[in-house]
Design a protein around this motif. Structure first.
Motif: not given
Ligand code: DC
Length: 220
Positions: A67-92
């Motif tokens: 799911t997506l939500k917006y916090e202060n205009g920033t998109q937050v991607v949630c995976l089963n309710g957890e904010n995973v924005n910091d985990c999804i940007r790797t080359e792997e």
């Protein structure tokens, strides 16, 4: 009816930087669809499911609630309710995403969510199949590209600025492989929609790209 701008193009063409800036300027939301597929790929990696094992990815994709939500205009991607924005940007995760996003059941789930978002809000959405498949009636469609050398250099600068160590030649090779896969898959391959405007940003600054796209939006 909501106002929708679609931006498609290969990895590292600058879609997210430009789309984010335009969203701010036009006061509309930015939907980063790659991040949604990345959330799904992260789920598979965390469960120890190989992105090459299509049967297993298909069998487990309905377990990942993206799911997506917006916090202060920033998109937050949630995976089963957890904010995973910091985990999804790797080359792997990026390489795994290119593989799992070729699978129709994965695309169906995520496309449905993207259409709901676009129907509910004025937005600028970037991805690979937005103008061709997700929003064929978008008000403005852009195909944003750049040479693979320029795109690899931009990704390299982005990763090193974040402190991640990386190899430029490897990034370019991975990017070309990923583009090939994204352009040649059976379902919703990356291609320019017939009514999309081509913008090649190889020799343009982000400001020039933004002005070019804003001009197209004003014409509508
Ligand atoms: O834009 P990105 O690098 O975050 O995208 C990661 C991968 O996700 C990309 O290789 C292809 C896939 N993708 C897709 O298939 N369709 C989209 N609309 C967006 C991304």
């Amino acid at each position: 009816m909501s106002y929708n701008i679609a931006i498609d193009g290969p990895a590292g063409a600058g879609k997210s930087t430009i789309a984010r800036a335009i969203a701010k300027r036009l006061n509309i939301i930015y939907v980063d669809t790659g991040a949604m597929y990345r959330g799904m790929a992260l789920y598979m990696l965390r469960r120890g499911i190989s992105p090459d094992d299509s049967q297993a990815v298909i069998a487990h994709c309905s377990e990942a609630d993206i799911t997506l939500k917006y916090e202060n205009g920033t998109q937050v991607v949630c995976l089963n309710g957890e904010n995973v924005n910091d985990c999804i940007r790797t080359e792997e995760v990026g390489n795994a995403t290119s593989k799992i996003s070729a699978l129709p059941p994965v695309r169906e789930r995520i496309t449905a969510l993207q259409r709901q978002l676009a129907a509910a809000s004025d937005c600028i959405m970037d991805g690979r199949d937005i103008g061709t498949c997700v929003l064929p009636d978008a008000d403005v469609k852009i195909y944003l590209t750049a040479s693979s050398a320029v795109r690899a250099r931009r990704r390299y600068d982005e990763l090193t600025a974040k402190g991640q160590s990386c190899d430029l030649a490897q990034i370019q090779a991975d990017m070309e492989e990923r583009d090939y896969r994204d352009m040649h898959r059976m379902v919703s391959p990356l291609r320019q929609a017939e009514d999309a405007v081509l913008v090649d940003s190889s020799d343009m600054t982000p400001e020039q790209v933004m002005e070019t796209i804003l001009k197209l939006c004003r014409k509508r």
